[in-house]
Enzyme design. Structure first.
Site, PDB file in Angstrom:
ATOM      1  N   ASP A   1       0.871  -1.194   0.038  1.00 41.83           N
ATOM      2  CA  ASP A   1       0.090  -0.133   0.012  1.00 41.83           C
ATOM      3  C   ASP A   1       0.907   1.288   0.037  1.00 41.83           C
ATOM      4  OD1 ASP A   1      -2.012  -1.765   0.532  1.00 41.83           O
ATOM      5  OD2 ASP A   1      -2.074  -1.503   2.704  1.00 41.83           O
TER       6      ASP A   1
HETATM    7  N1  URA Z   1      -1.049  -6.072   4.231  1.00 42.07           N
HETATM    8  C1  URA Z   1      -1.633  -4.602   4.215  1.00 42.07           C
HETATM    9  O1  URA Z   1      -2.373  -4.326   4.949  1.00 42.07           O
HETATM   10  N2  URA Z   1      -0.914  -3.890   3.394  1.00 42.07           N
HETATM   11  C2  URA Z   1       0.162  -4.075   2.626  1.00 42.07           C
HETATM   12  O2  URA Z   1       0.742  -3.110   1.951  1.00 42.07           O
HETATM   13  C3  URA Z   1       0.538  -5.336   2.588  1.00 42.07           C
HETATM   14  C4  URA Z   1      -0.090  -6.108   3.541  1.00 42.07           C
END
Ligand code: URA
Length: 232
Positions: A102
């Protein structure tokens, strides 16, 4: 592969620009001797503007992604590709991220231009563990590890339970979570499902490959041993 095509595919310029670079003597061997467009030399012996060429297809690199960067080749705002040489965006075959993080997650992010390798890493049957460190809004209650390890946990709007995940408590609001699959926003959604909220998230390891002091925003090429560590 002909020299012009080989260098153009690495993103150094269009075929026309590379032809010009060859005519101008900017493409040389290790002794500075200009090459011709029909020269045939091992990849590692070719210099462009006095520097060795980037690696050929099969390149894998590890970045320590900072917060605020999006895993996309084209999007608004800051992109993980902004942290790589511009020419990497122009490589053929394309250089892709292996999975995504993310925008507001930092840490270990792999890139490759090798489709077979990419699929090996993300294929469910490879079960490459990914290690995350999460800082939480509220103290852990002590029930999370059992729920996460149950193999029965369901996330909202999903039909298949999550594979068992391992939780290690680091502190009252700080935990390490090891996942063996990768679903959308998985770590944040798992903690939300047990009534908590992730305020900071970092991926520290992919398989046995860690960041090992790689500074945030930097990247390095991976060799055969690093690549093997992903599946160790
Ligand atoms: N889980 C999440 O919530 N975000 C990420 O970027 C990777 C795994």
């Amino acid at each position: 592969m002909r020299l012009v095509k080989l260098i153009a595919n690495l993103g150094y310029g269009s075929r026309k620009e590379i032809q010009k670079a060859i005519r101008n003597g900017w493409v040389t061997d290790r002794h500075g001797n200009p090459l011709k467009s029909d020269s045939q030399l091992p990849h590692e012996d070719i210099l462009f503007d006095d520097d060795p060429l980037d690696p050929p297809q099969g390149m894998v690199l590890l970045m320590n992604k900072p917060l605020g960067y999006t895993c996309s080749i084209k999007d608004q705002g800051k992109l993980v590709y902004d942290l790589l040489p511009d020419r990497f965006r122009l490589r053929k075959p394309v250089l892709s991220t292996i999975g995504r993080l993310d925008k507001e997650t930092s840490g270990a992010l792999l890139f490759t231009d090798d489709g077979t390798f990419l699929h090996q890493v993300i294929a469910p049957k490879s079960e490459v563990p990914k290690v995350y460190e999460a800082t939480l809004d509220r103290p852990l209650t002590g029930t999370e590890a059992e729920i996460f390890a149950s193999g029965e946990m369901m996330l909202d709007s999903e039909t298949k339970p999550l594979k068992p995940a391992d939780l290690e408590v680091i502190g009252p609001t700080h935990a390490r979570l090891i996942l063996h699959e990768g679903r959308y926003h998985q770590v944040r959604r798992m903690f939300a499902a047990v009534g908590n909220h992730v305020t900071d998230l970092k991926r520290t390891q992919i398989g046995a490959l860690g960041l090992n002091g790689l500074p945030e925003g930097e990247w390095r090429l991976l060799g055969p041993e690093d690549k093997a560590a992903i599946f160790a």
